[in-house]
Design a protein around this motif. Sequence first.
Motif, PDB file in Angstrom:
ATOM      1  N   TYR A 101       2.751  25.132  18.780  1.00 26.43           N
ATOM      2  CA  TYR A 101       1.599  25.695  18.142  1.00 26.43           C
ATOM      3  C   TYR A 101       2.198  27.215  18.122  1.00 26.43           C
ATOM      4  CZ  TYR A 101      -2.087  22.448  18.811  1.00 26.43           C
ATOM      5  OH  TYR A 101      -2.594  21.074  18.487  1.00 26.43           O
ATOM      6  N   ASP A 102       1.945  27.787  17.011  1.00 20.04           N
ATOM      7  CA  ASP A 102       2.241  29.182  16.688  1.00 20.04           C
ATOM      8  C   ASP A 102       0.815  29.866  16.612  1.00 20.04           C
ATOM      9  OD1 ASP A 102       3.894  30.998  13.904  1.00 20.04           O
ATOM     10  OD2 ASP A 102       3.652  31.600  16.123  1.00 20.04           O
ATOM     11  N   VAL A 103       0.750  31.130  17.159  1.00 21.49           N
ATOM     12  CA  VAL A 103      -0.606  31.899  16.989  1.00 21.49           C
ATOM     13  C   VAL A 103      -0.047  33.276  16.906  1.00 21.49           C
ATOM     14  CG1 VAL A 103      -2.527  32.269  18.123  1.00 21.49           C
ATOM     15  CG2 VAL A 103      -1.412  30.115  18.752  1.00 21.49           C
ATOM     16  N   ILE A 122      -3.761  29.986  13.556  1.00 19.50           N
ATOM     17  CA  ILE A 122      -2.995  29.080  14.457  1.00 19.50           C
ATOM     18  C   ILE A 122      -2.484  28.012  13.679  1.00 19.50           C
ATOM     19  CG2 ILE A 122      -3.045  27.680  16.315  1.00 19.50           C
ATOM     20  CD1 ILE A 122      -5.766  28.984  17.518  1.00 19.50           C
ATOM     21  N   TRP A 123      -1.220  27.561  13.808  1.00 20.49           N
ATOM     22  CA  TRP A 123      -0.495  26.929  13.039  1.00 20.49           C
ATOM     23  C   TRP A 123       0.186  25.840  14.123  1.00 20.49           C
ATOM     24  CZ3 TRP A 123      -0.530  32.074  13.013  1.00 20.49           C
ATOM     25  CH2 TRP A 123      -0.702  32.544  11.713  1.00 20.49           C
ATOM     26  N   LYS A 124       0.312  24.574  13.395  1.00 20.78           N
ATOM     27  CA  LYS A 124       1.189  23.528  14.312  1.00 20.78           C
ATOM     28  C   LYS A 124       2.078  22.890  13.614  1.00 20.78           C
ATOM     29  CE  LYS A 124      -2.855  20.363  13.964  1.00 20.78           C
ATOM     30  NZ  LYS A 124      -4.023  20.234  14.974  1.00 20.78           N
TER      31      LYS A 124
END
Lengths: 91, 147
Positions: free
Chosen positions: B51-53, B124-126
């Motif tokens: 997860y990028d945030v 948020i990206w996964k």
Amino acid sequence: MSEKIKLSIKFCGALRQYVEDDEFCLMLSKKTSLLHIRQLIISKIREQHQSFNNDSLFDHSAFANETKILQEDQIIDCDSRLTVLPPVCGG
Amino acid sequence: MTKTHTRITEKPINIQQAMAFIQDPQHGAMANFIGTIRNHNVGRDVISVNYDVFIPLAEKVLQDLCKEVRQQWGNDLNCFIEHYKGQLNVGGISVIVMISSVHREEAFKACRYIIEGIKHKCPIWKQERYVDGVSQWVKGHALCAKT
């Protein structure tokens, strides 16, 4: 000679792969719109990645500062830090 | 006095901590959503998700979601929201939304509203990693109008 401003741009998610250290800088004329900045970013990415063909990802990404999403017609008229947010999928 | 906890965390999400925070002797209902990493997605076998945030804006969005549910379903809701940043293996907890209220209807609705808000509004990206070693960013919801 037009006055220049420094724009620091951070990338998130899938956009990170197109920049070193997830961030780069642009020197721009004062009072540049985000719409024009978007086009400049795509051009710069294309210079660095010959096989780049993911305009759609940038077209669907939003500009933001730390507190809000910015409107496309917003004019940047001073040194700024922006973040480019691709389509989100948390949870 | 209502309680609010919103955080992007790089530590394992603790369900008991959330329950302890949210409990209120004046409330008769607790509704929660716990998101976990599953081992498949769109026909591929997943082994982990990263997860990028964008943390400052994400935490503001979480705070705004709490304000919105109180505007809709009452100022007396207690809210606990955490989302993980970093890599999680299958079974790991990525997000927790826990709401308490006097009655169940408000808790259920507020909980649903918040998790949908996280999925559609939160930066948020996964990135999924598959058993064949390939990684891929999951497609998501645009935060801007299409140009």
